[in-house]
Design a protein around this motif. Structure first.
Motif, PDB file in Angstrom:
ATOM      1  N   LYS A  49      -1.842  19.463  52.862  1.00  0.00           N
ATOM      2  CA  LYS A  49      -0.872  18.369  52.973  1.00  0.00           C
ATOM      3  C   LYS A  49      -0.297  18.237  54.376  1.00  0.00           C
ATOM      4  O   LYS A  49       0.239  17.194  54.721  1.00  0.00           O
ATOM      5  CB  LYS A  49       0.256  18.539  51.956  1.00  0.00           C
ATOM      6  N   GLU A  50      -0.418  19.265  55.208  1.00  0.00           N
ATOM      7  CA  GLU A  50       0.125  19.242  56.560  1.00  0.00           C
ATOM      8  C   GLU A  50      -0.835  18.658  57.593  1.00  0.00           C
ATOM      9  O   GLU A  50      -0.457  18.438  58.738  1.00  0.00           O
ATOM     10  CB  GLU A  50       0.507  20.666  56.997  1.00  0.00           C
ATOM     11  N   LEU A  51      -2.075  18.407  57.193  1.00  0.00           N
ATOM     12  CA  LEU A  51      -3.086  17.908  58.123  1.00  0.00           C
ATOM     13  C   LEU A  51      -2.929  16.414  58.372  1.00  0.00           C
ATOM     14  O   LEU A  51      -2.465  15.676  57.508  1.00  0.00           O
ATOM     15  CB  LEU A  51      -4.493  18.171  57.572  1.00  0.00           C
ATOM     16  N   ASN A  52      -3.371  15.970  59.557  1.00  0.00           N
ATOM     17  CA  ASN A  52      -3.388  14.532  59.811  1.00  0.00           C
ATOM     18  C   ASN A  52      -4.523  13.909  58.991  1.00  0.00           C
ATOM     19  O   ASN A  52      -5.369  14.617  58.441  1.00  0.00           O
ATOM     20  CB  ASN A  52      -3.505  14.225  61.309  1.00  0.00           C
ATOM     21  N   LEU A  53      -4.531  12.612  58.890  1.00  0.00           N
ATOM     22  CA  LEU A  53      -5.484  11.908  58.026  1.00  0.00           C
ATOM     23  C   LEU A  53      -6.934  12.211  58.397  1.00  0.00           C
ATOM     24  O   LEU A  53      -7.775  12.438  57.515  1.00  0.00           O
ATOM     25  CB  LEU A  53      -5.232  10.398  58.070  1.00  0.00           C
ATOM     26  N   ILE A  90     -14.372  27.533  59.645  1.00  0.00           N
ATOM     27  CA  ILE A  90     -13.270  27.030  58.827  1.00  0.00           C
ATOM     28  C   ILE A  90     -13.387  27.705  57.464  1.00  0.00           C
ATOM     29  O   ILE A  90     -14.477  27.761  56.880  1.00  0.00           O
ATOM     30  CB  ILE A  90     -13.331  25.497  58.686  1.00  0.00           C
ATOM     31  N   PHE A  91     -12.271  28.218  56.969  1.00  0.00           N
ATOM     32  CA  PHE A  91     -12.230  28.929  55.697  1.00  0.00           C
ATOM     33  C   PHE A  91     -11.346  28.176  54.717  1.00  0.00           C
ATOM     34  O   PHE A  91     -10.191  27.868  55.025  1.00  0.00           O
ATOM     35  CB  PHE A  91     -11.658  30.336  55.892  1.00  0.00           C
ATOM     36  N   VAL A  92     -11.911  27.879  53.528  1.00  0.00           N
ATOM     37  CA  VAL A  92     -11.165  27.197  52.471  1.00  0.00           C
ATOM     38  C   VAL A  92     -11.513  27.881  51.157  1.00  0.00           C
ATOM     39  O   VAL A  92     -12.692  27.959  50.788  1.00  0.00           O
ATOM     40  CB  VAL A  92     -11.521  25.692  52.380  1.00  0.00           C
ATOM     41  N   ASN A  93     -10.496  28.384  50.456  1.00  0.00           N
ATOM     42  CA  ASN A  93     -10.700  29.036  49.153  1.00  0.00           C
ATOM     43  C   ASN A  93     -11.826  30.065  49.177  1.00  0.00           C
ATOM     44  O   ASN A  93     -12.668  30.111  48.282  1.00  0.00           O
ATOM     45  CB  ASN A  93     -10.968  27.999  48.059  1.00  0.00           C
ATOM     46  N   GLY A  94     -11.872  30.879  50.211  1.00  0.00           N
ATOM     47  CA  GLY A  94     -12.856  31.941  50.289  1.00  0.00           C
ATOM     48  C   GLY A  94     -14.233  31.519  50.761  1.00  0.00           C
ATOM     49  O   GLY A  94     -15.135  32.342  50.853  1.00  0.00           O
ATOM     50  N   THR A  95     -14.424  30.251  51.053  1.00  0.00           N
ATOM     51  CA  THR A  95     -15.709  29.767  51.551  1.00  0.00           C
ATOM     52  C   THR A  95     -15.609  29.541  53.051  1.00  0.00           C
ATOM     53  O   THR A  95     -14.659  28.940  53.533  1.00  0.00           O
ATOM     54  CB  THR A  95     -16.116  28.455  50.847  1.00  0.00           C
ATOM     55  N   ARG A  96     -16.607  30.025  53.764  1.00  0.00           N
ATOM     56  CA  ARG A  96     -16.649  29.880  55.217  1.00  0.00           C
ATOM     57  C   ARG A  96     -17.617  28.771  55.598  1.00  0.00           C
ATOM     58  O   ARG A  96     -18.748  28.721  55.117  1.00  0.00           O
ATOM     59  CB  ARG A  96     -17.105  31.193  55.852  1.00  0.00           C
ATOM     60  N   PHE A  97     -17.149  27.880  56.450  1.00  0.00           N
ATOM     61  CA  PHE A  97     -17.973  26.797  56.978  1.00  0.00           C
ATOM     62  C   PHE A  97     -18.149  27.011  58.475  1.00  0.00           C
ATOM     63  O   PHE A  97     -17.156  27.146  59.198  1.00  0.00           O
ATOM     64  CB  PHE A  97     -17.304  25.434  56.756  1.00  0.00           C
ATOM     65  N   GLY A  98     -19.374  27.031  58.962  1.00  0.00           N
ATOM     66  CA  GLY A  98     -19.644  27.077  60.393  1.00  0.00           C
ATOM     67  C   GLY A  98     -19.786  25.660  60.896  1.00  0.00           C
ATOM     68  O   GLY A  98     -20.645  24.909  60.449  1.00  0.00           O
ATOM     69  N   LEU A 105      -9.622  20.698  46.214  1.00  0.00           N
ATOM     70  CA  LEU A 105      -8.467  20.780  47.105  1.00  0.00           C
ATOM     71  C   LEU A 105      -7.227  20.263  46.404  1.00  0.00           C
ATOM     72  O   LEU A 105      -7.315  19.378  45.559  1.00  0.00           O
ATOM     73  CB  LEU A 105      -8.694  19.909  48.349  1.00  0.00           C
ATOM     74  N   ASN A 106      -6.081  20.807  46.785  1.00  0.00           N
ATOM     75  CA  ASN A 106      -4.814  20.204  46.417  1.00  0.00           C
ATOM     76  C   ASN A 106      -3.911  20.297  47.644  1.00  0.00           C
ATOM     77  O   ASN A 106      -4.305  20.870  48.660  1.00  0.00           O
ATOM     78  CB  ASN A 106      -4.197  20.864  45.174  1.00  0.00           C
ATOM     79  N   ASP A 107      -2.733  19.736  47.562  1.00  0.00           N
ATOM     80  CA  ASP A 107      -1.851  19.695  48.725  1.00  0.00           C
ATOM     81  C   ASP A 107      -1.514  21.069  49.287  1.00  0.00           C
ATOM     82  O   ASP A 107      -1.248  21.218  50.477  1.00  0.00           O
ATOM     83  CB  ASP A 107      -0.553  18.954  48.394  1.00  0.00           C
ATOM     84  N   ASP A 108      -1.523  22.095  48.438  1.00  0.00           N
ATOM     85  CA  ASP A 108      -1.141  23.435  48.879  1.00  0.00           C
ATOM     86  C   ASP A 108      -2.329  24.333  49.238  1.00  0.00           C
ATOM     87  O   ASP A 108      -2.137  25.517  49.535  1.00  0.00           O
ATOM     88  CB  ASP A 108      -0.281  24.109  47.813  1.00  0.00           C
ATOM     89  N   THR A 109      -3.542  23.788  49.229  1.00  0.00           N
ATOM     90  CA  THR A 109      -4.703  24.571  49.647  1.00  0.00           C
ATOM     91  C   THR A 109      -4.547  24.963  51.107  1.00  0.00           C
ATOM     92  O   THR A 109      -4.302  24.113  51.961  1.00  0.00           O
ATOM     93  CB  THR A 109      -6.007  23.764  49.467  1.00  0.00           C
ATOM     94  N   GLU A 110      -4.701  26.270  51.382  1.00  0.00           N
ATOM     95  CA  GLU A 110      -4.550  26.746  52.760  1.00  0.00           C
ATOM     96  C   GLU A 110      -5.886  26.701  53.491  1.00  0.00           C
ATOM     97  O   GLU A 110      -6.920  27.066  52.950  1.00  0.00           O
ATOM     98  CB  GLU A 110      -3.997  28.168  52.783  1.00  0.00           C
ATOM     99  N   ILE A 111      -5.812  26.243  54.725  1.00  0.00           N
ATOM    100  CA  ILE A 111      -6.969  26.153  55.596  1.00  0.00           C
ATOM    101  C   ILE A 111      -6.799  27.199  56.696  1.00  0.00           C
ATOM    102  O   ILE A 111      -5.719  27.326  57.274  1.00  0.00           O
ATOM    103  CB  ILE A 111      -7.062  24.754  56.265  1.00  0.00           C
ATOM    104  N   ASN A 112      -7.852  27.937  56.971  1.00  0.00           N
ATOM    105  CA  ASN A 112      -7.843  28.865  58.094  1.00  0.00           C
ATOM    106  C   ASN A 112      -9.019  28.540  58.988  1.00  0.00           C
ATOM    107  O   ASN A 112     -10.038  28.018  58.524  1.00  0.00           O
ATOM    108  CB  ASN A 112      -7.908  30.314  57.622  1.00  0.00           C
TER     109      ASN A 112
END
Length: 97
Positions: free
Chosen positions: A24-28, A67-75, A45-52
């Motif tokens: 939810k904190e990301l720009n469009l 980029i890491f989302v819900n335990g999945t790594r994207f190169g 995804l939901n508004d509280d999903t954390e992105i690393n």
């Protein structure tokens, strides 16, 4: 060899922007990007999903940012430029990918 410090700065800036943010904190633009890459793996995804994110400093690797989302790594590989270019990969690497 051309200087790509501006491209490297953009990669680092993206990693720093994404790291530790909630969706939810990301720009469009970033929301759409994260939604797109998550859809490729069926990640909800939901508004509280954390992105690393982590900027990759090893220039021998193909990706520029992880980029890491819900335990999945994207190169993710980021490029920018104004001129024409051609990039060639070994066929074995392409087929394996």
């Amino acid at each position: 060899m051309a200087n790509n410090s501006h491209g490297n700065n953009n990669e680092l800036e993206m990693a720093e922007y994404l790291d530790g943010k909630k969706y939810k904190e990301l720009n469009l633009t970033m929301k759409e990007f994260i939604k797109y890459i998550c859809a490729t793996k069926g990640i909800q995804l939901n508004d509280d999903t954390e992105i690393n994110a982590k900027y990759e400093t090893n220039n021998k690797l193909k990706q520029d940012v992880y980029i890491f989302v819900n335990g999945t790594r994207f190169g993710v590989s980021l490029k920018m430029g104004t001129g024409n270019s051609c990039h060639q990969e070994k066929i074995e690497e392409f087929v394996e990918f």
